[in-house]
Enzyme design. Structure first.
Site, PDB file in Angstrom:
ATOM      1  N   GLN B 207       0.856  -1.292  -0.263  1.00 38.22           N
ATOM      2  CA  GLN B 207      -0.207   0.074   0.048  1.00 38.22           C
ATOM      3  C   GLN B 207       0.834   1.117   0.165  1.00 38.22           C
ATOM      4  O   GLN B 207       0.345   2.386  -0.033  1.00 38.22           O
ATOM      5  CB  GLN B 207      -0.996  -0.002   1.322  1.00 38.22           C
ATOM      6  CG  GLN B 207      -1.921  -1.209   1.556  1.00 38.22           C
ATOM      7  CD  GLN B 207      -2.512  -1.037   2.469  1.00 38.22           C
ATOM      8  OE1 GLN B 207      -2.587  -2.024   3.289  1.00 38.22           O
ATOM      9  NE2 GLN B 207      -3.173   0.004   3.132  1.00 38.22           N
ATOM     10  N   ARG B 320      -4.509   7.223  17.610  1.00 34.91           N
ATOM     11  CA  ARG B 320      -5.943   7.237  16.933  1.00 34.91           C
ATOM     12  C   ARG B 320      -7.027   6.620  17.713  1.00 34.91           C
ATOM     13  O   ARG B 320      -8.065   7.182  17.739  1.00 34.91           O
ATOM     14  CB  ARG B 320      -5.661   6.869  15.379  1.00 34.91           C
ATOM     15  CG  ARG B 320      -7.089   6.979  14.679  1.00 34.91           C
ATOM     16  CD  ARG B 320      -6.848   6.752  13.054  1.00 34.91           C
ATOM     17  NE  ARG B 320      -6.297   7.660  12.262  1.00 34.91           N
ATOM     18  CZ  ARG B 320      -7.084   8.449  11.656  1.00 34.91           C
ATOM     19  NH1 ARG B 320      -8.619   8.533  11.656  1.00 34.91           N
ATOM     20  NH2 ARG B 320      -6.661   9.448  10.935  1.00 34.91           N
ATOM     21  N   GLU B 723     -12.439   3.233   5.965  1.00 28.70           N
ATOM     22  CA  GLU B 723     -12.122   2.822   7.129  1.00 28.70           C
ATOM     23  C   GLU B 723     -13.739   3.140   8.095  1.00 28.70           C
ATOM     24  O   GLU B 723     -14.065   2.396   8.959  1.00 28.70           O
ATOM     25  CB  GLU B 723     -11.471   3.578   8.237  1.00 28.70           C
ATOM     26  CG  GLU B 723      -9.998   3.413   7.612  1.00 28.70           C
ATOM     27  CD  GLU B 723      -9.013   4.330   8.044  1.00 28.70           C
ATOM     28  OE1 GLU B 723      -8.853   5.244   7.741  1.00 28.70           O
ATOM     29  OE2 GLU B 723      -7.962   3.711   8.876  1.00 28.70           O
TER      30      GLU B 723
END
Lengths: 487, 772
Positions: B207, B320, B723
């Protein structure tokens, strides 16, 4: 008659002849590495993800039958006399998409696309059998295919809609069925095949009698039926299996006999092949049978193999022992038969002598008043190995429990009867109290292990509760559901 | 030609995935499908068989002597730096030299003529260890005095002490939130082809091609300009291929340069799952104060994460988790602290949501606790705590929530799912059903969009218009199934007003667009779509200038219409127009660039605007639970999700459906299980159970909030989708919780840890029943 030293089959309609095929060579590696048919993918190399799904067409009673299999754990030598069909063979010569492919495209059934050829092949096989499947049939057909992107919803929508894009009548595999049958019949020469290098020898006996001879000559050979277990010995553990004696092709081990006495199946009969017969005679096994692995594995794996490998967590032994199954073993021309429960001696130890093989399994007809159940508990409902499996058979006469067989898998080193629990039920009146007492008695029968599938505590608690479930399910006074509804 | 004709495949239209036909025919090439040059070699990793130890001797003579073996690679063979830490912390060697830090850690690689030969040889190593005590889980690691792998974060706002002092009610609790394996269907793979000088080309499934490029350069000790990394597509990524491919790229490249032959490395599934990182699992302690109405007054949370042996991306992941520990709720006083613990396990990494979902689960657990304590419907508690206006819109990191649409979104879903009536029906069912119990829950999601590493929020694209009018599109994002290439091509088609099929989507390569960011944080379309648009606009500006001059019209008289260009009274096909522009020597190529505006973040003060905007969603799930075995099934799920003004509704819906199922799997059947020796025992699909088709909700209604439009100037006012919908799966966990709690009359919060396997569900039932 001399042995043959090459295997012969059709691949996407073309004749293939291969000399020197090693026992441990897989169909997937042959397709990808030798033939560069890269549409078939390797996702797990253990028959659990379905990315390598291909069709294998083979003759059974002279009828050509195409089935999905996992190419990753299918040994190349075993496709002798078969027609192997990969995703590259689906679209017609004009390059037009097959109806299954068209439906997948138009319903957005692919995202990353890596699992997609495998899904296409499973849906292709389903569409050949059942052109207009229900959602439940689609789900059953897709138990052996993992997708991590789509959440399956668009794939199921595509599967249900395939018939809008074409009918099986126009499919070229179906159109060519007679021609392929003729070609496959011509490949059968009734000879034993011995192929592969000395350290990786593959033997395909010519008949069951020949199998008996081969095993007498090679008593330590690895017997391979569906390769859904032995396949992993090779792909996961790199274990040598030579000499491997393959038996999945033997018609003589494929008999299914239904008589008043019960059901007798040959050791080479796959889960799929006996599904109708066994669930017809024992309806309580219908839901259970669909939970044995996924479709590809049910098309390959055999009941005989599930017994012979002696796993404590095999799906069929607990339910077959509960039904009083017998197995017949053969060495050379000597045959003996024994109750299935006696076959399992200890972990990894079965009552099978070198050179001996399981020939048939017999399940007696249920008697009047016999109540049967088969339960499986697993982390994921489908295509999972059980944490606990149970076969329960209870004979009730005039409100009294006359006899019972309670058998658990996953609770001990072998599939094992719960003697103490049985004793707590035998000759007792039918009622919740005696089932609760039997459930308590399970701690005298078992000391289960903790592993990645379940803790010892969960195994014991759920094993107990399954006895309670059995009671509630068969008790006339219970009028609320005691099990989750199936599809 | 009619004016009302529109192009095929523009923005805001349903368009099939650009590779869909190749997917279904098996003609989409993944890295392992690329034809191998003659003489290609195959590498395989040899891994540790202990969990924590000093390496006292490593005898690889049997490996070298095995049939087909060309040689082995150890740390000594690394020409450059023996480190592939993506954050430059120098804590992640390609191969360790002294200490084994987890079971299955790669120690060396063997290179052989075939993959099979390499695999067999790798097993022959004789390694001697002096074993050391190990700590597997983060709490054990804390007790053993293990360090943090990276600096903890603290978010604070409001007066916590007063908040707790004035508390009417106060609950302390703990939840263990399990990790997750990515289980992308295509595993890790890298395929390196050596070139002249220092050059090497690596085809792989990453990625983050730029990072792989830089890492390969780093381990080879060559400049980045010697290394090219190519990615046409991945067979799934989900974060698992953001940093984890660096190892495989490094090994393939070192071997390729050492032996001057192409080298491919592809671990088998077991090695893929044991040697590469997963979602972080957390142990979260919460302390929440609230009033009689269920309004939260104060929250104190501690987030202890299993990071594994190195930092990898654990810093931003655990950050996060804190950024999302509020989910959609306003905390008047709050303190959130992360503890990124080192453990003797594989180094955990990015996974869809990047720590956010773990934070959201904690927020929803607190809501649940309050609801049980007050005997109320959890949805009522949720609504009472939503971010609002006037002083109730500040997050724990001091960003204002100014685009909240949850009131409308939840209201719509509550109606379409018929939540109230169905909750009543569930309560009535449970009252008369002794064995089967039901539960229903409606949960919201708010998810912040942008990389919290602000510099990552940039992207580039390269657009060529060839003189036949065909268009070549390249950008820095990678395709892993999400449809990024399709969406960006739609943007280009729309910009030039040409049909989609005219645009050639090309592989991602570090040669065309440099210094790209990972395709991660749901940002792929936001960033690369804008960069591509910038490239198109540059070319269009030149074309307009050219046309205005040549046909002597004002620039606003030059219009790009569907497959044509209108210049004053003149109308040309796009192809003819381009041909003329070429003949007039107009530059028909442009490098586009984009950086996200408005964002900033100061980690040391815990303040800033880390997110450009928020995406929202909600789901309502109903489950049935068998209280004899803990087995369950999802009867129905309704979802309403916000993707702003969708670029491609059908692809976005696919992302939402897939993310929900993946999130559900994380919270239900996907269990990572280590034995006491430190071996991961769920390391392949036979033991690690992701959802199947038959695990889908029996009824599954998924809708996009088509009225939503991004308030910010994102690409065509769309919102990121990768997400946020992952967290919609939490409604299943909450519904299971309700079903379990029915066995004691909904008096006790069952405190289900995750994954809520049938075992955990049954044990919770047992716990509640035995307390009666």
């Amino acid at each position: 008659m001399t042995h043959r030293d090459e295997i012969r089959f059709l691949l996407n309609g073309r004749d293939i002849v291969l000399p020197d095929v090693g026992a441990s060579q897989t169909l997937l590696d042959f397709l990808r590495l030798d033939r560069r048919l890269t549409g078939t993918k390797e996702g797990c190399a253990e028959g659990d993800c379905g990315a390598c799904t291909v069709l294998v067409g083979r003759l059974h009673n002279n009828r050509l039958r195409y089935e999905t299999v996992n190419a990753c754990i299918r040994f190349l030598a075993t496709v002798d006399g078969c027609h192997v069909v990969t995703v590259e063979h689906l679209s017609g010569p004009d390059g037009r998409l097959h109806p299954v492919q068209q439906a997948m495209v138009e319903h957005h059934g692919s995202q990353c696309g890596f699992c997609t050829p495998g899904f296409v092949m499973s849906l292709y096989a389903l569409w050949m059998q059942t052109p207009e499947p229900s959602e439940a049939q689609v789900e059953t057909a897709l138990q052996g295919n993992l997708c991590r992107c789509t959440g399956y919803e668009p794939i199921v929508r595509a599967a249900v809609a395939v018939s809008r894009y074409g009918t099986p009548a126009s499919d070229h595999l179906i159109a060519e069925r007679d021609a392929v049958t003729t070609r496959l019949t011509a490949l059968r020469d009734g000879r034993r095949i011995v192929t592969g290098p000395a350290q990786d020898r593959a033997i395909l006996p010519a008949s069951v009698d020949d199998l008996a001879t081969v095993l007498t000559e090679n008593p330590e050979a690895t017997i391979v039926a569906g390769s859904t277990d032995v396949g992993l010995w090779v792909t996961k553990f790199l274990r040598p299996i030579s000499p491997a004696v393959f038996i999945g092709h033997l018609d003589g081990l494929k008999n299914i006999e239904i008589t008043d006495a019960g059901l007798t199946i040959g050791a080479g009969v796959t889960y799929s092949e006996c599904q109708d017969a066994i669930t017809g005679m024992f309806p309580h096994l219908a839901a259970y049978w669909d939970r044995i692995a996924g479709w590809q594995v049910r098309n390959m794996g055999t009941v005989g193999g599930n017994i012979a490998n002696g796993s404590p967590i095999g799906d069929t032994p607990p339910v077959l022992i509960a039904l009083g199954a017998q197995i017949a073993l053969r060495r050379g021309n000597d045959r003996r038969s024994l109750p299935l429960q006696d076959f399992f001696i200890d972990y990894g130890k079965q009552d099978r002598a070198p050179g001996e093989f399981v020939e048939t399994i017999h399940i007696p007809q249920a008697t009047a008043g016999q109540l049967d159940a088969a339960y499986k508990i697993s982390k994921r409902r489908d295509e999972d190995i059980s944490s606990v499996a149970a076969g329960i058979s209870v004979s009730v006469e005039g409100g009294t429990i006359r006899d019972c067989r309670i058998v658990y898998g996953g609770m001990a080193a072998t599939p094992k009867r719960a003697d103490a629990a049985e004793a707590a039920l035998r000759n007792q009146p039918w009622g919740e109290a005696v089932f609760r007492a039997a459930a308590q008695a399970l701690s005298d029968d078992f000391s289960p292990l903790t592993d990645m599938r379940a803790s010892a505590d969960y195994r014991m608690l759920s094993a107990r509760n399954l006895l309670l479930r059995f009671y509630l399910e068969h008790d006339a006074a219970t009028d609320t559901p005691v099990q989750l509804a199936t599809a | 030609m009619k004016d009302n004709v529109t192009i095929k495949g523009g923005t805001h239209t349903d368009r099939i995935h650009d590779s869909a036909i190749k997917h279904v025919t098996g003609r989409a090439d993944y890295t392992d499908d690329i034809p191998e040059p003659a003489g290609t070699l195959h590498a395989y990793l040899g891994c540790s068989s202990v969990t924590h130890a000093r390496i006292t001797a490593m005898d690889l003579s049997a490996v070298r002597a095995a049939p087909g073996v060309i040689g082995v690679l150890t740390a000594d063979d690394i020409p450059g730096t023996n480190d592939i830490s993506p954050t430059g912390r120098n804590d992640e060697p390609v191969f360790p030299t002294e200490t084994v830090e987890f079971h299955g850690q790669p120690l060396f690689a063997v290179v052989a003529e075939t993959r099979d030969a390499a695999r067999r040889a790798a097993d022959l190593a004789q390694v001697r260890y002096e074993t050391l005590p190990h700590a597997l889980d983060p709490v054990a690691a804390q007790k053993a005095g293990y360090p943090n792998v990276t600096d903890p974060l603290k978010l604070e706002r409001g007066d916590l002490a007063t908040g707790f002092e004035n508390a009417v009610h106060r609950i302390k609790g703990q939840i263990t939130v399990g990790g997750q394996d990515h289980m992308y269907l295509e595993g890790h793979i890298a395929f390196a082809i050596p070139g002249e000088d220092d050059d090497v080309v690596v085809h792989c499934s990453t990625q983050h091609p730029s990072e792989a490029q830089h890492m390969v350069a780093h381990v080879l000790g060559v400049p980045s300009n010697a290394v090219t990394v190519n990615v046409r597509r991945m067979g799934g990524g989900f974060g698992g291929k953001e940093s984890q491919m660096n190892l495989f790229c490094a090994v393939a490249a070192i071997a390729a340069k050492k032996w001057n032959r192409a080298v491919k490395i592809r671990p088998d599934r077991d090695q893929d799952m044991t040697a590469t990182g997963k979602r972080h699992d957390f142990v979260i302690d919460y302390d929440v104060a609230f009033d009689d109405a269920g309004r939260i007054q104060a929250v104190d949370g501690s987030f202890v994460a299993r990071c594994g042996f190195s930092s990898d991306l654990s810093g931003p992941v655990t950050d996060r988790a804190l950024f999302h520990a509020d989910n959609a709720y306003y905390y008047p006083a709050v303190r959130l602290v992360s503890h990124p613990m080192k453990t003797n396990t594989v180094s955990n990494t990015a996974f869809r949501g990047f720590g956010g979902p773990q934070g959201v689960v904690a927020a929803e657990r607190m809501i649940e606790e309050i609801a049980f304590a007050l005997g109320k419907d959890p949805l009522e508690i949720r609504k009472a705590n939503f971010y609002g206006q006037d002083g109730r819109n500040l997050t724990p990191y001091h960003q204002e929530v100014d685009d909240n649409i949850l009131d409308r979104l939840i209201g719509d879903l509550e109606t379409s799912a018929d939540y109230r009536a169905r909750r009543e029906a569930v309560l009535a069912f449970n009252a008369t059903s002794p064995v089967i119990k039901k539960g229903i829950a409606l949960t919201p999601v708010k998810f912040g969009i942008s990389f919290t590493a602000t510099w990552y929020n940039q992207a580039g694209a390269l657009i060529h218009v060839y003189n036949d009018g065909s268009i070549h599109l390249n950008h820095g994002g990678t395709e892993m199934g999400q449809g990024l290439n399709t969406k960006v091509a739609q943007v280009v088609a729309e910009a030039f007003q040409v049909d989609f099929d005219r645009i050639k989507i090309t592989k991602t390569t570090t040669e065309k667009v440099p210094n790209t960011s990972a395709t991660a944080a749901s940002s792929g379309t936001d960033l690369n779509g804008m960069a591509a648009l910038d490239g198109c606009e540059q070319i269009k500006a030149r074309l307009v200038e050219f046309a205005a001059a040549k046909w002597d019209v004002a620039p606003d008289q030059v219009k790009f219409l569907p497959n044509t260009v209108q210049i004053g009274e003149t109308r040309l096909s796009f192809d003819d127009f381009i041909k003329q522009a070429y003949m007039a020597r107009v530059q028909l190529s442009a490098a586009g660039f984009y950086k996200t505006p408005k964002i900033h973040w100061d980690r040391s003060s815990g303040k800033g605007r880390p997110f450009y905007y928020y995406a929202y969603g909600a789901s309502c799930s109903e489950v049935s639970v068998d209280t004899l075995t803990g087995e369950y099934r999802v009867e129905r799920t309704d979802i309403l999700h916000d993707v702003g003004k969708s670029l491609n509704p059908v692809l976005d819906k696919g992302q939402v459906e897939g993310a929900f199922i993946q999130g559900m799997g994380w919270l239900t059947t996907e269990e990572l299980w280590w034995d006491e020796a430190g071996r991961l025992r769920t390391h392949a699909p036979s033991t690690y159970k992701i959802p199947l088709a038959s695990d889908r909700p029996r009824i599954f209604n998924v809708d996009l909030a088509d009225w939503s439009e991004n308030r910010e100037l994102t690409i065509k006012r769309s919102k990121a989708v990768g997400e946020p919908p992952f967290m919609l799966g939490i409604s299943v966990l909450e519904a299971l919780s309700m079903a379990v709690s029915s066995v004691d009359g909904y008096r006790t919060c069952p405190r289900l840890d995750t994954p809520a396997t049938p075992e955990r569900v049954l044990m919770a039932v047992e716990r509640l029943q035995s307390a009666l």
